[in-house]
Design a protein around this motif. Structure first.
Motif, short mmCIF file in Angstrom:
data_model
loop_
_atom_site.label_atom_id
_atom_site.label_comp_id
_atom_site.label_asym_id
_atom_site.label_seq_id
_atom_site.Cartn_x
_atom_site.Cartn_y
_atom_site.Cartn_z
N VAL A 27 44.43 -71.48 91.56
CA VAL A 27 45.20 -71.80 90.36
C VAL A 27 46.66 -71.43 90.57
N GLY A 28 46.89 -70.25 91.13
CA GLY A 28 48.26 -69.81 91.39
C GLY A 28 48.99 -70.69 92.38
N VAL A 29 48.30 -71.07 93.45
CA VAL A 29 48.93 -71.93 94.46
C VAL A 29 49.26 -73.29 93.87
N ASN A 30 48.33 -73.83 93.08
CA ASN A 30 48.53 -75.18 92.54
C ASN A 30 49.47 -75.23 91.35
N THR A 52 51.88 -64.93 101.43
CA THR A 52 53.06 -64.06 101.32
C THR A 52 54.25 -64.79 100.71
N GLN A 53 54.16 -66.12 100.62
CA GLN A 53 55.24 -66.91 100.03
C GLN A 53 54.98 -67.23 98.56
N GLN A 54 53.86 -66.75 98.04
CA GLN A 54 53.49 -67.04 96.66
C GLN A 54 54.04 -65.99 95.70
N ARG A 55 53.91 -66.29 94.42
CA ARG A 55 54.33 -65.34 93.39
C ARG A 55 53.50 -64.06 93.52
N PRO A 56 54.04 -62.93 93.06
CA PRO A 56 53.35 -61.65 93.25
C PRO A 56 51.91 -61.63 92.74
N TRP A 57 51.63 -62.21 91.58
CA TRP A 57 50.26 -62.16 91.07
C TRP A 57 49.31 -62.99 91.94
N VAL A 58 49.82 -64.05 92.56
CA VAL A 58 48.98 -64.88 93.43
C VAL A 58 48.69 -64.11 94.72
N GLN A 59 49.68 -63.41 95.23
CA GLN A 59 49.46 -62.56 96.40
C GLN A 59 48.42 -61.50 96.09
N ARG A 60 48.52 -60.90 94.91
CA ARG A 60 47.56 -59.85 94.53
C ARG A 60 46.16 -60.42 94.37
N ALA A 61 46.04 -61.66 93.85
CA ALA A 61 44.72 -62.30 93.71
C ALA A 61 44.08 -62.50 95.08
N TRP A 62 44.88 -62.92 96.04
CA TRP A 62 44.38 -63.12 97.40
C TRP A 62 43.90 -61.78 97.99
#
Length: 143
Positions: A27-30, A52-62
């Motif tokens: 969801v964050g990536v899209n 590592t290029q995503q928003r902080p919450w997306v990085q944390r989800a990963w």
């Protein structure tokens, strides 16, 4: 009729959780802002950009997903070993319940950034202790 052990029910829930932890990341990536997906990604390719290029919450989800797999897989193996040895006890019952809620709290806290230092590492440590307790149960059940 045999009862379904709580430990196996918890293991089922943890497995479903691990199988679903890709959802927040995707969801964050899209929903990423323009320019966050590499321009050289091939057309028609499902573009899952570098975390590592995503928003902080997306990085944390990963990372929350990876953390669940890091502890969930060893815990699952230990639960299955205890089941194989018919070694479920009050210790394994409460350890499984504690592990489940620690992992839920860790994932939610990590993704939302609500569990900061020192809470998040303590939640992970609690999961590790649960793995050690379940490992003890394997040896305690040995004939």
């Amino acid at each position: 009729m045999e009862t379904f052990p709580t430990e196996l029910g918890i293991l089922t829930c943890l497995t479903l959780m691990a199988a679903s932890m890709w959802i927040p990341y995707i969801v964050g990536v899209n929903t990423a802002p323009a320019g966050s997906i590499p321009s050289d990604a091939p057309d028609g390719f499902i573009r899952i950009a570098d975390p590592t290029q995503q928003r902080p919450w997306v990085q944390r989800a990963w990372r929350a997903h990876l953390n669940l797999l890091e502890q969930g897989i060893p815990f699952a193996v230990l639960v299955l070993l205890v089941d194989r040895m018919d070694g479920f006890s009050a210790l394994t019952y409460w350890t499984a319940i504690a592990f489940f809620w620690l992992r839920v709290a860790h994932a939610v806290g990590y993704i939302t950034a609500g569990a900061r230092l020192p809470l998040r590492p303590l939640l992970f440590l609690g999961g590790w202790i649960c793995c050690l307790l379940m490992g003890y149960a394997v040896f305690a059940a040995a004939p």
